[in-house]
Design a protein around this motif. Sequence first.
Motif, mmCIF file in Angstrom:
data_model
loop_
_atom_site.group_PDB
_atom_site.id
_atom_site.type_symbol
_atom_site.label_atom_id
_atom_site.label_comp_id
_atom_site.label_asym_id
_atom_site.label_seq_id
_atom_site.Cartn_x
_atom_site.Cartn_y
_atom_site.Cartn_z
ATOM 1 N N LEU A 131 0.838 -1.203 0.000
ATOM 2 C CA LEU A 131 0.000 0.000 0.000
ATOM 3 C C LEU A 131 0.877 1.259 0.000
ATOM 4 O O LEU A 131 1.798 1.383 0.803
ATOM 5 C CB LEU A 131 -0.883 -0.010 1.250
ATOM 6 C CG LEU A 131 -1.997 1.030 1.299
ATOM 7 C CD1 LEU A 131 -3.102 0.686 0.306
ATOM 8 C CD2 LEU A 131 -2.569 1.132 2.713
ATOM 9 N N THR A 132 0.592 2.172 -0.902
ATOM 10 C CA THR A 132 1.370 3.418 -0.911
ATOM 11 C C THR A 132 0.950 4.300 0.262
ATOM 12 O O THR A 132 -0.165 4.181 0.789
ATOM 13 C CB THR A 132 1.149 4.208 -2.206
ATOM 14 O OG1 THR A 132 -0.235 4.568 -2.289
ATOM 15 C CG2 THR A 132 1.563 3.408 -3.432
ATOM 16 N N LEU A 133 1.836 5.193 0.619
ATOM 17 C CA LEU A 133 1.492 6.172 1.658
ATOM 18 C C LEU A 133 0.281 6.995 1.198
ATOM 19 O O LEU A 133 -0.604 7.323 1.992
ATOM 20 C CB LEU A 133 2.696 7.086 1.937
ATOM 21 C CG LEU A 133 2.460 8.210 2.949
ATOM 22 C CD1 LEU A 133 2.024 7.666 4.311
ATOM 23 C CD2 LEU A 133 3.723 9.067 3.103
ATOM 24 N N LEU A 134 0.230 7.299 -0.099
ATOM 25 C CA LEU A 134 -0.911 8.041 -0.655
ATOM 26 C C LEU A 134 -2.227 7.336 -0.344
ATOM 27 O O LEU A 134 -3.160 7.935 0.208
ATOM 28 C CB LEU A 134 -0.724 8.177 -2.182
ATOM 29 C CG LEU A 134 -1.950 8.613 -2.991
ATOM 30 C CD1 LEU A 134 -2.369 10.023 -2.623
ATOM 31 C CD2 LEU A 134 -1.649 8.520 -4.494
ATOM 32 N N ASP A 135 -2.310 6.066 -0.693
ATOM 33 C CA ASP A 135 -3.561 5.340 -0.466
ATOM 34 C C ASP A 135 -3.824 5.146 1.027
ATOM 35 O O ASP A 135 -4.981 5.144 1.461
ATOM 36 C CB ASP A 135 -3.530 3.976 -1.185
ATOM 37 C CG ASP A 135 -3.762 4.120 -2.685
ATOM 38 O OD1 ASP A 135 -4.193 5.214 -3.113
ATOM 39 O OD2 ASP A 135 -3.508 3.154 -3.432
#
Lengths: 161, 799
Positions: free
Chosen positions: A23-27
């Motif tokens: 999971l990206t930090l964005l998501d």
Amino acid sequence: MKPRKITLEVNGRVRSATAEPRLTLLDFLRYALNLTGTHMGCEHGVCGACTVMFDGLAVRSCLIYAVQADGHDVTTVEGLCNGDGTPGPIQEAFQDAHGLQCGYCTPGMLISAQALLQSTPDPSDDEIREALGGNLCRCTGYAQIIDAVRLAAVSFQGAGG
Amino acid sequence: MSEPGRSNLVHISRKRRVKEDKRFVSGTGCYVQDVVPAGTKHVAVLPSPYPRARILSIDLERAVALDGVNAVVTGEELAEHTAPLPQGLNLPNVVWRPLAVGMARYAGEWVVAVAADSVHIAEDALDLIEVEYDPLPAIIDPELAMSEDAPLVHPEHGSNILYSGVFTWGPVAEDFEAADHQLTFRARWGRSSTVPIETFGVLAAWREGTDTLEIWASIQMPKYAEQIAHALRIPLNSVNVHNDVDVGGAYGVKRGIKHTVLAGYLSRKLGAPVRLIEDRLVNLAGGDAHGPDRIFDTEVAFTKEGIITSLKIRAIDDAGAYPGRGPYQLAKPITAITGPYRINSVHYEAISITTNKTGQVPVRGFGQAPTNFMLETAVDKVAMQLGIDRLEVRRRNFIRSDEFPYTIPSGTAYDSGDYHAVLEKLLDLADYDGLIQTRDQRRSEGMLAGVGIATCLEPSGGNTMFEYLMNPAAEITTFMEACQVRVDAQGGITAIMGTSGAGQGHETLVATILGEELEFDPEDIRVIHADSLAGLPTLAPVASRMAIMLGGAAAGAAQKLKDRVMRIAAHNLGIPITGLEYSGGTVFDRADHARKLSWQEICFIAHNQIHKIPEGLEPGLQAIHVFQVPGGGQLPDDQNRVQLYPCFAFQAHIPLIEIDPGTGKVTIVAYFIAHDCGTIINPDIVRGMVIGGVAQGIGVALYEKFAYTPDGQFISGTFADYVLPSVFEIPYVQVTEHCTPSPLTSHGQKGTGEGGYLGAPAAIASAVNDALAPRGLSLHELPMAMADIEELLNGGDSI
């Protein structure tokens, strides 16, 4: 891979949640913490719409995994507001100069401007361009964004930096 | 109604904050990606790796078996349950569907869709799908596509020519015969688009309990709900589009009907909300959202004084595999086919071609930008051939301010303008003589330097009659927009509009006009976006129309509302309306200002005291106004002459550029604009629209291209390949204004959303050619990429 529990400070609050390693930090910010002010534009590190402050530096949250943020300090556009939720000085300046149109790139622009003014309270135009060079805006042609950062610099200085 | 161009405006034309900005700077806008109801399923799509291939078999078994996968859908299944997607032209054998059926027609076309508990699982499932293809040769070049032996993109259509039409307005043959000079040239507008930073996205939620399909989408398209209903074969009043979604940039291209039909189908199938958000590769390669890709072959007839008398234009446009409404971008430019010039006759041949590329979508200006690039290239070439200054040639050909309304050969009357005055203001702003000196100084230092000049007309307000010119089945003469104003029992004013916004500032527009008309602070006027089922007639924010059309609707609604207020006041004060005076919401006896009814009193009566309401007036206080485009509603005559758009804004651009003679790199040193969009509603919004359009136009001119290999592979799938200009490429554009009010609109306003994009490509091309001229070189193909210029400088041929 199994989700991991991570703990980080976001906009001055300690937040804990689980995150899949991919999971990206964005998501993570958008969907685990419901901080939807940070936007997805390209997911390959070019457009800058997802820019957040990471330990005081402007970075692209689409290029960091959430698990890499464990133990770190993150500021999003929501964190630029005053304690009562009203717009902070840079956000006021962007309104005064209409340094935006659709608002989609705006959170990234605001974070990059904040990072600039924290280190360079009285930036030259070249320094402003350098600071915004990693943030694409498709609406404005940048002039009113530059105006907004100039205006924000004045209010920053007025407020003692 | 306020007098156009009046000087006593209180709110209109005054600097004020844009209402929408507060939520955007606070991170509290609501974009489609922020709408994720509980239980939402996420869609990923499998693209075709081949530009043209028969689909022999599809094995879904392993994908279906993956944990968390809810549905895997092929084109066959979707085609069983849905109708083909609506397109503009009447092309029954060019079938467009969300997922390919039997044949993939471009690299990137969607073949299978997966819905899963997360987008990650959906993407994992794509890897488990096995598709067997039979690859076939692709056709990529639009001119080769016209040849007899070219592979057919849609074999059932029998040709790769989607449309071919010829229009002649005025005595073209005679004008060419009589001309002192003629010239011919080819100009090419590359395949590009306005590519918003937010990709297209949709959330579709079928609600079984109400039999409605609830849609949240990043959309900017007329008749969206109608198209959804048609394709999903459900009644129009079962589709509810939520227009309170903030759209993260649109500029014409946010038209994801195929995405919506796919998500809508899946939502109904699964009984769950379904979300499809394009990632950037899907957006660039498979979104069916490329713009015009156009070749012009133009002949110009002109006198020895540089007066252009006639044009022969052939435009070939590559619409890709699925044209959608794209081909109409060949017809809209007929609205201003002669630009701001007094050209006596025009021959226009328009050809739309299908190739194995992703499909086409309307882009800012709807075809006017390529046409303007061609027109301005023609004017520069006339000047160069005759050795007359480029500005002087324009001055000699401009329509004069005393000639309005001016009817061009194709039948449209331009409403108003003063092109000479705008040009002079631009020269002052740019210090033109000084700019030429700077250019020459840089040349003497070894750089290639050029000053560009371009003008453009911005047709604004809309009207779809150009569609009829290409497709007589499209007998649509209505082009309206609506606004409702409601005043509550406390006197609060709320306006309702029927469409979403994408940064144009519609809420500010409506509030400003209502504030002006009703004499209230726009800050206190709330503007909301009604859902389509609860909403108003609308044709979406296209065609540079909202200042004119939504503004006109708001002004009309304000007048109707004010009329009710006056009638209630007259009834209660016992004075005829002619004896009353309205000021800031309070209604006074003209003869005795002590006799009055306040706004609050009137609103209380309207909502609560029917015994005090005059007979025949309904209770409450609200008004709707539906505004039809001025001058519209007519069909073409037997010469294909018809009034198209109603209002014509004007811009003139001058950039100064330098080209590094070693690398071919173009640097824009300075950029100046003078423009006239009539009465400006909000100065900051107008300035942003103009400069933002310029930035996109610079992208078109120098950087942006959806590139394909000769065998049909798409090679512009990231922002490292499809290059959007950053703050380093865009100079600080300086703007000055002129005001020639339109006689056709509520306050003299015209559109201003497109002009920057119409003028900048032509202006940059003009500057590059000015810089190349001392070397005897020229270039008329966009984008003028660094590598192309370098190649030209180092011995290549002029294009």
